[in-house]
Design an enzyme around this catalytic site. Structure first.
Site, PDB file in Angstrom:
ATOM      1  N   CYS A 130       0.853  65.022 -66.874  1.00 27.68           N
ATOM      2  CA  CYS A 130       1.036  64.638 -68.231  1.00 27.68           C
ATOM      3  C   CYS A 130      -0.017  63.233 -68.392  1.00 27.68           C
ATOM      4  O   CYS A 130      -1.127  63.306 -68.159  1.00 27.68           O
ATOM      5  CB  CYS A 130       2.518  64.112 -68.610  1.00 27.68           C
ATOM      6  SG  CYS A 130       2.715  63.729 -70.228  1.00 27.68           S
ATOM      7  N   GLY A 131       0.644  62.028 -68.958  1.00 27.42           N
ATOM      8  CA  GLY A 131      -0.412  60.997 -68.975  1.00 27.42           C
ATOM      9  C   GLY A 131      -0.810  60.375 -68.088  1.00 27.42           C
ATOM     10  O   GLY A 131      -1.937  59.703 -68.009  1.00 27.42           O
TER      11      GLY A 131
END
Length: 196
Positions: free
Chosen positions: A98-99
């Protein structure tokens, strides 16, 4: 004893760590620790976590470093950058979801790897990212010593990370992941009731 360190920042995505960390932590030969920039962080779900170690205390020889996504990866931290650059160059296992993958892209750390992430479109402003041709539209991608995944891929991420570190044979890992991926009843049809 093998050691996995899960790096979590404020506003981390609690669900992205759950499957992988619990599987590792239940294995006798593995120990799981948490690390961050600050001594205490809070997850997106509101869990307050007092981490075991700070970034500067992460041992060089850990067996696995996992970067858990969330909403705080637009950070500037030289210590973090050099830690990741060194591990990736030295062939030491790293997983990012993800991030955290966005961070690797922004810092140019995906330029030598096949990878995935939330969307390559999100990285168009990243001047240090120049590997669009190796972005694969898959839930999780493993290339050499790096596993990347998008934010909806916690199970696929766990599967690829476990394969990368030779946790068990592939069939055994698939079976462990299947209980969560298929659900109890479909799993029972395929593998039998795990509780009998």
């Amino acid at each position: 004893m093998k050691q996995a360190v899960f790096l979590i920042l404020d506003d981390y995505a609690d669900w992205e760590a759950a499957h992988l960390s619990s599987m590792l932590n239940q294995a006798e030969e593995w120990q799981v620790k948490t690390a961050s920039i600050n001594k205490e962080v809070a997850s997106i779900g509101g869990f307050r976590t007092i981490v075991d170690i700070t970034i500067d205390e992460i041992p060089e020889n850990i067996d696995l470093l996992i970067l858990i996504g969330g909403n705080s990866w637009a950070i500037e931290n030289e210590e973090l950058y050099y830690l990741l650059e060194k591990r990736l160059l030295n062939g030491q296992p790293v997983g990012a979801i993800c991030g955290a993958v966005d961070y690797l892209a922004k810092k140019g750390l995906l330029n030598n790897f096949k990878h995935t992430g939330n969307s390559v479109y999100l990285w168009k402003e990243y001047t240090d990212y120049n590997n669009q041709q190796n972005f694969l539209e898959k839930q999780a991608v493993r290339d050499h010593n790096l596993v990347t995944a998008n934010g909806t891929a916690s199970l696929d991420f766990a599967f690829e990370a476990l394969r990368m570190i030779n946790f068990k044979d592939t069939a055994s890992i698939e079976k462990e992941i299947a209980l969560q991926k298929l659900g109890f009843y479909e799993y029972s049809k395929k593998y039998g009731n795990p509780f009998t």
